[in-house]
Design a protein around this motif. Sequence first.
Motif, short mmCIF file in Angstrom:
data_model
loop_
_atom_site.label_atom_id
_atom_site.label_comp_id
_atom_site.label_asym_id
_atom_site.label_seq_id
_atom_site.Cartn_x
_atom_site.Cartn_y
_atom_site.Cartn_z
N MET A 1 26.69 -26.58 71.85
CA MET A 1 27.79 -27.33 72.40
C MET A 1 29.08 -26.91 71.74
SD MET A 1 28.19 -31.44 72.56
CE MET A 1 29.37 -32.09 73.67
N ASN A 2 30.16 -26.94 72.48
CA ASN A 2 31.49 -26.62 71.95
C ASN A 2 32.24 -27.89 71.59
OD1 ASN A 2 31.35 -23.81 72.20
ND2 ASN A 2 31.90 -23.91 74.35
N TRP A 3 32.88 -27.86 70.43
CA TRP A 3 33.69 -28.99 69.96
C TRP A 3 35.09 -28.49 69.65
CZ3 TRP A 3 31.59 -33.90 69.15
CH2 TRP A 3 30.20 -33.99 69.19
N HIS A 4 36.10 -29.20 70.10
CA HIS A 4 37.47 -28.93 69.65
C HIS A 4 37.53 -29.39 68.19
CE1 HIS A 4 38.86 -27.99 73.65
NE2 HIS A 4 38.29 -29.11 74.10
N LEU A 5 38.32 -28.72 67.40
CA LEU A 5 38.38 -29.02 65.97
C LEU A 5 38.62 -30.50 65.69
CD1 LEU A 5 38.33 -28.10 63.03
CD2 LEU A 5 40.77 -27.57 63.24
N GLN A 6 39.58 -31.10 66.35
CA GLN A 6 39.90 -32.51 66.11
C GLN A 6 38.70 -33.40 66.46
OE1 GLN A 6 42.82 -33.44 64.57
NE2 GLN A 6 41.72 -35.37 64.35
N ASP A 7 38.01 -33.11 67.56
CA ASP A 7 36.82 -33.88 67.94
C ASP A 7 35.70 -33.70 66.91
OD1 ASP A 7 38.11 -34.77 70.22
OD2 ASP A 7 37.26 -33.19 71.49
N ARG A 17 24.24 -33.99 63.19
CA ARG A 17 22.97 -34.44 63.79
C ARG A 17 22.57 -33.54 64.96
NH1 ARG A 17 24.92 -39.57 63.02
NH2 ARG A 17 25.61 -39.74 65.19
N GLN A 18 23.55 -33.22 65.79
CA GLN A 18 23.24 -32.36 66.93
C GLN A 18 22.87 -30.94 66.48
OE1 GLN A 18 26.34 -32.64 69.89
NE2 GLN A 18 25.47 -34.52 70.73
N ALA A 19 23.46 -30.48 65.41
CA ALA A 19 23.09 -29.16 64.87
C ALA A 19 21.63 -29.17 64.43
CB ALA A 19 24.01 -28.78 63.71
N GLN A 20 21.19 -30.30 63.88
CA GLN A 20 19.80 -30.41 63.43
C GLN A 20 18.83 -30.53 64.59
OE1 GLN A 20 20.46 -33.85 60.85
NE2 GLN A 20 19.92 -32.60 59.09
N THR A 21 19.22 -31.21 65.65
CA THR A 21 18.28 -31.49 66.74
C THR A 21 18.42 -30.56 67.94
OG1 THR A 21 19.77 -33.16 67.68
CG2 THR A 21 18.09 -33.93 66.11
N GLU A 22 19.65 -30.09 68.20
CA GLU A 22 19.89 -29.30 69.42
C GLU A 22 20.25 -27.84 69.15
OE1 GLU A 22 22.80 -31.32 71.83
OE2 GLU A 22 21.87 -33.26 71.46
N GLY A 23 20.52 -27.51 67.89
CA GLY A 23 20.89 -26.14 67.58
C GLY A 23 22.35 -26.03 67.17
N PRO A 24 22.80 -24.83 66.91
CA PRO A 24 24.16 -24.60 66.42
C PRO A 24 25.24 -25.20 67.32
CG PRO A 24 22.86 -22.60 66.23
CD PRO A 24 22.04 -23.58 67.00
N GLN A 25 26.28 -25.74 66.68
CA GLN A 25 27.41 -26.36 67.36
C GLN A 25 28.66 -25.52 67.08
OE1 GLN A 25 26.84 -29.54 69.11
NE2 GLN A 25 24.82 -28.65 68.76
N THR A 26 29.35 -25.11 68.12
CA THR A 26 30.53 -24.27 68.00
C THR A 26 31.79 -25.13 67.92
OG1 THR A 26 29.43 -22.55 69.28
CG2 THR A 26 31.81 -22.37 69.05
N VAL A 27 32.67 -24.77 66.99
CA VAL A 27 33.95 -25.47 66.83
C VAL A 27 35.05 -24.50 67.25
CG1 VAL A 27 35.50 -26.64 65.22
CG2 VAL A 27 33.02 -26.84 64.93
N VAL A 36 30.89 -22.30 63.32
CA VAL A 36 29.63 -22.78 63.86
C VAL A 36 28.97 -23.67 62.82
CG1 VAL A 36 27.35 -22.10 64.71
CG2 VAL A 36 29.33 -20.70 65.26
N VAL A 37 28.55 -24.86 63.24
CA VAL A 37 27.82 -25.77 62.35
C VAL A 37 26.35 -25.66 62.76
CG1 VAL A 37 27.50 -28.17 61.65
CG2 VAL A 37 29.79 -27.32 62.19
N MET A 38 25.49 -25.39 61.77
CA MET A 38 24.06 -25.25 62.05
C MET A 38 23.25 -25.92 60.96
SD MET A 38 23.26 -21.29 61.05
CE MET A 38 24.42 -20.62 62.20
N SER A 39 21.98 -26.18 61.26
CA SER A 39 21.11 -26.81 60.27
C SER A 39 20.87 -25.85 59.11
CB SER A 39 19.77 -27.18 60.91
OG SER A 39 19.04 -26.01 61.21
N ALA A 40 20.53 -26.41 57.96
CA ALA A 40 20.25 -25.59 56.78
C ALA A 40 19.03 -24.70 57.02
CB ALA A 40 20.02 -26.49 55.57
N GLU A 41 18.04 -25.22 57.75
CA GLU A 41 16.84 -24.44 58.04
C GLU A 41 17.18 -23.21 58.87
OE1 GLU A 41 16.99 -27.80 58.62
OE2 GLU A 41 15.74 -28.47 56.95
N GLU A 42 18.01 -23.39 59.88
CA GLU A 42 18.43 -22.28 60.74
C GLU A 42 19.22 -21.25 59.93
OE1 GLU A 42 18.91 -20.25 64.51
OE2 GLU A 42 17.53 -21.77 63.77
N TYR A 43 20.11 -21.72 59.08
CA TYR A 43 20.90 -20.83 58.23
C TYR A 43 19.99 -20.02 57.30
CZ TYR A 43 24.17 -19.28 54.65
OH TYR A 43 24.89 -18.51 53.77
#
Length: 87
Positions: A1-7, A17-27, A36-43
């Motif tokens: 999912m894409n997130w604007h920085l402010q959001d 939470r979404q990075a942990q359950t749904e995968g990497p989150q793009t800012v 990109v925010v991702m879970s520690a396991e994925e990293y």
Amino acid sequence: MNWHLQDAKNNFSKVVRQAQTEGPQTVTLRGKRTAVVMSAEEYDRIIGNEPKKSFIEHLLAFPELDDETLEVINHRSKTPSRPPIDI
């Protein structure tokens, strides 16, 4: 999912939470992909920082061989295929 920085800043716990359950989150910043925010396991998986398996664990993880392959292995010649080298 894409997130604007402010959001992403306003909903950081949701982003994590979404990075942990749904995968990497793009800012994005000004419409440009910035982080990109991702879970520690994925990293850890990506950078190869997973715990190292022992030799025994690698052997035990080897896929089970079918009967035909086992028969070929067990019936191969027991003598060396090349003559010994004189040193």
